[in-house]
Scaffold this motif. Structure first.
Motif, PDB file in Angstrom:
ATOM      1  N   PHE A 226       0.919  -1.035   0.059  1.00  0.00           N
ATOM      2  CA  PHE A 226      -0.277   0.274  -0.384  1.00  0.00           C
ATOM      3  C   PHE A 226       0.757   1.523   0.285  1.00  0.00           C
ATOM      4  N   ARG A 227       1.243   1.853  -1.019  1.00  0.00           N
ATOM      5  CA  ARG A 227       1.968   3.275  -0.940  1.00  0.00           C
ATOM      6  C   ARG A 227       0.353   4.711  -0.518  1.00  0.00           C
ATOM      7  N   ALA A 228       0.356   5.183  -0.040  1.00  0.00           N
ATOM      8  CA  ALA A 228      -0.863   7.017  -0.363  1.00  0.00           C
ATOM      9  C   ALA A 228       0.321   8.076  -0.646  1.00  0.00           C
ATOM     10  N   GLU A 229       1.104   7.529  -1.625  1.00  0.00           N
ATOM     11  CA  GLU A 229       1.229   8.312  -2.193  1.00  0.00           C
ATOM     12  C   GLU A 229       0.524   9.052  -3.626  1.00  0.00           C
ATOM     13  N   ASN A 230       0.415  10.083  -3.259  1.00  0.00           N
ATOM     14  CA  ASN A 230      -0.593  10.709  -4.723  1.00  0.00           C
ATOM     15  C   ASN A 230      -0.311  10.873  -6.291  1.00  0.00           C
ATOM     16  N   ARG A 235       0.651   4.401 -14.274  1.00  0.00           N
ATOM     17  CA  ARG A 235       0.905   3.119 -13.512  1.00  0.00           C
ATOM     18  C   ARG A 235       1.572   3.005 -12.415  1.00  0.00           C
ATOM     19  N   HIS A 236       0.325   4.034 -11.360  1.00  0.00           N
ATOM     20  CA  HIS A 236       0.631   3.461 -10.463  1.00  0.00           C
ATOM     21  C   HIS A 236      -0.597   3.632  -9.381  1.00  0.00           C
ATOM     22  N   LEU A 237      -0.983   2.432  -8.651  1.00  0.00           N
ATOM     23  CA  LEU A 237      -2.200   2.479  -8.044  1.00  0.00           C
ATOM     24  C   LEU A 237      -1.895   2.993  -6.093  1.00  0.00           C
ATOM     25  N   GLY A 399       8.337   1.788 -18.030  1.00  0.00           N
ATOM     26  CA  GLY A 399       9.344   2.265 -17.714  1.00  0.00           C
ATOM     27  C   GLY A 399       9.853   1.218 -16.667  1.00  0.00           C
ATOM     28  N   GLU A 400       9.857   1.606 -14.978  1.00  0.00           N
ATOM     29  CA  GLU A 400      10.690   0.759 -13.993  1.00  0.00           C
ATOM     30  C   GLU A 400       9.209  -0.073 -13.708  1.00  0.00           C
ATOM     31  N   ILE A 401       9.428  -1.175 -13.806  1.00  0.00           N
ATOM     32  CA  ILE A 401       9.281  -2.922 -13.302  1.00  0.00           C
ATOM     33  C   ILE A 401       9.884  -3.551 -12.528  1.00  0.00           C
ATOM     34  N   ILE A 402      10.685  -2.954 -12.343  1.00  0.00           N
ATOM     35  CA  ILE A 402      11.655  -4.088 -10.398  1.00  0.00           C
ATOM     36  C   ILE A 402      12.147  -2.880 -10.520  1.00  0.00           C
TER      37      ILE A 402
HETATM   38  P1  ATP Z   1       8.192   4.037  -8.429  1.00  0.00           P
HETATM   39  O1  ATP Z   1       9.780   5.043  -9.396  1.00  0.00           O
HETATM   40  O2  ATP Z   1       7.785   4.001 -10.511  1.00  0.00           O
HETATM   41  O3  ATP Z   1       7.425   5.269  -8.140  1.00  0.00           O
HETATM   42  P2  ATP Z   1       8.943   2.429  -7.083  1.00  0.00           P
HETATM   43  O4  ATP Z   1      10.290   3.311  -7.696  1.00  0.00           O
HETATM   44  O5  ATP Z   1       8.895   3.793  -5.834  1.00  0.00           O
HETATM   45  O6  ATP Z   1       8.345   3.117  -8.218  1.00  0.00           O
HETATM   46  P3  ATP Z   1       9.723   0.363  -5.774  1.00  0.00           P
HETATM   47  O7  ATP Z   1       9.693   1.273  -4.378  1.00  0.00           O
HETATM   48  O8  ATP Z   1      11.073   0.073  -5.799  1.00  0.00           O
HETATM   49  O9  ATP Z   1       9.121   1.108  -6.648  1.00  0.00           O
HETATM   50  O10 ATP Z   1       8.692  -0.382  -5.432  1.00  0.00           O
HETATM   51  C1  ATP Z   1       8.921  -2.212  -6.416  1.00  0.00           C
HETATM   52  C2  ATP Z   1       8.102  -2.527  -7.422  1.00  0.00           C
HETATM   53  O11 ATP Z   1       6.760  -1.697  -7.232  1.00  0.00           O
HETATM   54  C3  ATP Z   1       8.365  -0.888  -8.547  1.00  0.00           C
HETATM   55  O12 ATP Z   1       9.768  -1.437  -9.180  1.00  0.00           O
HETATM   56  C4  ATP Z   1       6.869  -1.210  -9.591  1.00  0.00           C
HETATM   57  O13 ATP Z   1       7.183  -2.274 -10.479  1.00  0.00           O
HETATM   58  C5  ATP Z   1       5.831  -1.729  -8.510  1.00  0.00           C
HETATM   59  N1  ATP Z   1       5.193  -0.535  -8.058  1.00  0.00           N
HETATM   60  C6  ATP Z   1       6.073   0.538  -7.279  1.00  0.00           C
HETATM   61  N2  ATP Z   1       5.125   1.275  -6.878  1.00  0.00           N
HETATM   62  C7  ATP Z   1       4.033   1.361  -7.218  1.00  0.00           C
HETATM   63  C8  ATP Z   1       2.631   1.657  -7.357  1.00  0.00           C
HETATM   64  N3  ATP Z   1       2.027   2.989  -6.571  1.00  0.00           N
HETATM   65  N4  ATP Z   1       1.414   1.148  -7.966  1.00  0.00           N
HETATM   66  C9  ATP Z   1       2.107   0.424  -8.266  1.00  0.00           C
HETATM   67  N5  ATP Z   1       3.015  -0.577  -8.667  1.00  0.00           N
HETATM   68  C10 ATP Z   1       3.832   0.070  -7.816  1.00  0.00           C
END
Ligand code: ATP
Ligand code: MN
Length: 477
Positions: A226-230, A235-237, A399-402
């Motif tokens: 869970f992430r309360a990022e706005n 690509r973000h949930l 973009g970032e997947i891992i």
């Molecule tokens: P981003 O920079 O894209 O916000 P992050 O650097 O915060 O990602 P990590 O903390 O490294 O991401 O999390 C590992 C993986 O989880 C990410 O590579 C991505 O695939 C996924 N992820 C991260 N945040 C989210 C999100 N809010 N919704 C969906 N998937 C996420």
């Protein structure tokens, strides 16, 4: 009599057999042909009604969305596009669906509209395919790790450690919100809360995963985070599922190889086990592309892209090398990037990641050795004192997947880093204990499951690959 699933019927040649078919009406044409779907496949089976001997009232109830039960005879089909059909003997309506108010009609609906009726969108071919692929990928993840001898570890969802996600966490409390108990200084007194301290929903299972890896050797988690990022992006949930392996004695190269192996395995699994669904999604995308100008169309269709990603080696390079490429890139020189790359140390934005993957290398990329200042405290410091053994895997369209790293296993280095970053060492005594007692090199990463499903299905919005998306101002159903 037991029902036979549509998937089985479509592959059957038992002409003349009496069968029971149950499902939902997709369309009803010419007062005669019902397209029936039961979810077992995205394909429908045609049931033919003898309308002259069926009462008018029943025929009227054969509307899109109605649930029906049919006993009939499996026959060879004369129509084109199908091998078999069902000649109806008896027809029962199990549940009506009033065509005047049922929101799904036999026509193309926009994904935005379907998102608003997410409780009904499972009934479309697109979402049938998406959730079948999602299932297959989840299953493949478990199979991959199980075959390698990893232990599936269930890390807690409620956690008291906020080491990683300062400011981005959802608080969990049972205190009276309108009148919380306060301490002498007037602050909310979490000692009186359910857990006797302030708690949150987890942002990652990594820290706990490391504890287990340092004894079991190889573990992985696969659970909700869970992430309360706005971040109102595609690509973000706020609630997403993450897969986090952690392996004792692995270094960054082993870590990258594990990640590449996992991604290729699960994509391959989907190609082999979701042929119908992926073909449907492929055609859907091709159809969509037709409305785009030539130069905006993708070079590869979905299936080609998946075969390519699952068979070609990912490009490996360091952050420092990537910065050089980006600095000298056309969009940077022509000031087309929103964030221009001017100096070493800049954080990479998704526009930069996508440039590297989609324009420069045209294949998945593993970027390593980032500046320590833009990465987490637990990543292993390199001998240059400036960079850490981090790795991000970047995918086309995503973009970032891992995100992952080799972890800092040296207690003194780790403590120093925690001090610099104001991470409370006393609260994380249990994490530091892994370094106090039998520390060893180890590495791991986090794969965002929905980003993987996005890539494999070719969908463009992350809200369309999870059944009920949670995002800012969105928690319906
Ligand atoms: P981003 O920079 O894209 O916000 P992050 O650097 O915060 O990602 P990590 O903390 O490294 O991401 O999390 C590992 C993986 O989880 C990410 O590579 C991505 O695939 C996924 N992820 C991260 N945040 C989210 C999100 N809010 N919704 C969906 N998937 C996420
Ligand atoms: Mn983030």
């Amino acid at each position: 009599m037991k029902r036979t699933k549509v998937k089985e019927l479509l592959n059957s040649t038992a002409y003349g057999a009496e069968i029971k078919l149950q499902g939902w009406v997709r369309t009803f044409r010419n007062n005669q042909f019902i397209a029936v779907n039961d979810g077992s496949t995205i394909n429908n089976i045609q049931a033919v009604v003898d309308f002259q001997n069926t009462d008018e009232a029943t025929l009227k109830r054969l509307t899109t969305g109605a649930a029906i039960s049919i006993i009939g005879e499996l026959i060879e089909s004369m129509g084109k596009g199908q091998k078999v059909e069902v000649k109806v003997k008896t027809l029962e309506i199990l549940g009506d669906s009033d065509a005047e108010i049922f929101p799904l009609q036999p026509k193309k609906h926009s994904l935005e509209f379907l998102r608003e009726i997410a409780h009904l969108r499972f009934r479309t071919n697109t979402f049938n395919a998406v959730f079948k692929v999602r299932h297959a990928l989840a299953f493949a993840v478990h199979q991959f790790f199980n075959e390698k001898g990893f232990v599936y570890l269930h890390t807690p969802i409620i956690t008291a450690s906020d080491a990683e996600g300062a400011g981005e966490m959802f608080r969990v409390t049972s205190l009276d919100f309108d009148n919380p108990p306060r301490d002498e200084a007037g602050k909310v007194d979490f000692k009186q809360d359910f857990f006797g301290k302030s708690t949150n929903l987890t942002v990652s299972g990594q820290l706990e995963g490391e504890l287990a890896a340092m004894a079991l050797g190889e573990i992985y988690t696969f659970g909700p985070t869970f992430r309360a990022e706005n971040s109102n992006t595609t690509r973000h949930l706020a609630e997403f599922w993450m897969i986090e392996p952690e392996v004792a004695f692995n270094d960054l190269e082993d870590n990258a190889a594990l990640a590449e192996g996992l991604l290729q395995y699960v994509i391959q699994y989907a190609l082999e086990n979701c042929a119908d669904e992926l073909e449907f999604l492929n055609n859907r995308l091709l159809e969509e592309e037709k409305s785009k100008p030539m130069d905006e169309r993708s070079e590869m269709d979905l299936l080609t892209k998946l075969r390519f990603a699952s068979t070609s080696d990912f490009e490996r390079l360091t952050y420092t090398e990537a910065i050089e490429i980006l600095k000298n890139s056309t969009p940077n020189k022509k000031k087309k990037f929103k964030y221009l790359i001017e100096h070493w140390g800049a954080d990479l934005q998704s526009e930069h990641e996508r440039y590297l993957v989609e324009k420069h290398f045209k294949k998945p990329v593993i970027l390593t050795d980032y500046p320590k200042d833009i990465k987490s405290f637990y990543m292993r410091l390199n001998d240059d004192g400036k960079t850490v053994r981090a790795m991000d895997i970047l995918f086309p369209g995503i973009g970032e997947i891992i995100g992952g790293s080799q972890r800092e296993e040296r207690l003194d280095y780790l403590e120093k880093r925690m001090d610099e970053m104001h991470i409370p060492k006393d609260e994380l005594y249990w994490y530091l204990d892994t370094r106090r007692f039998g520390t060893a090199p180890h590495a791991g990463f986090g794969l965002g499951f929905e980003r993987l499903v996005l890539f494999v299905t070719g969908m463009t919005n992350i809200r369309d690959v999870i059944p009920f998306p949670r995002a800012p101002k969105t928690a319906e159903f």
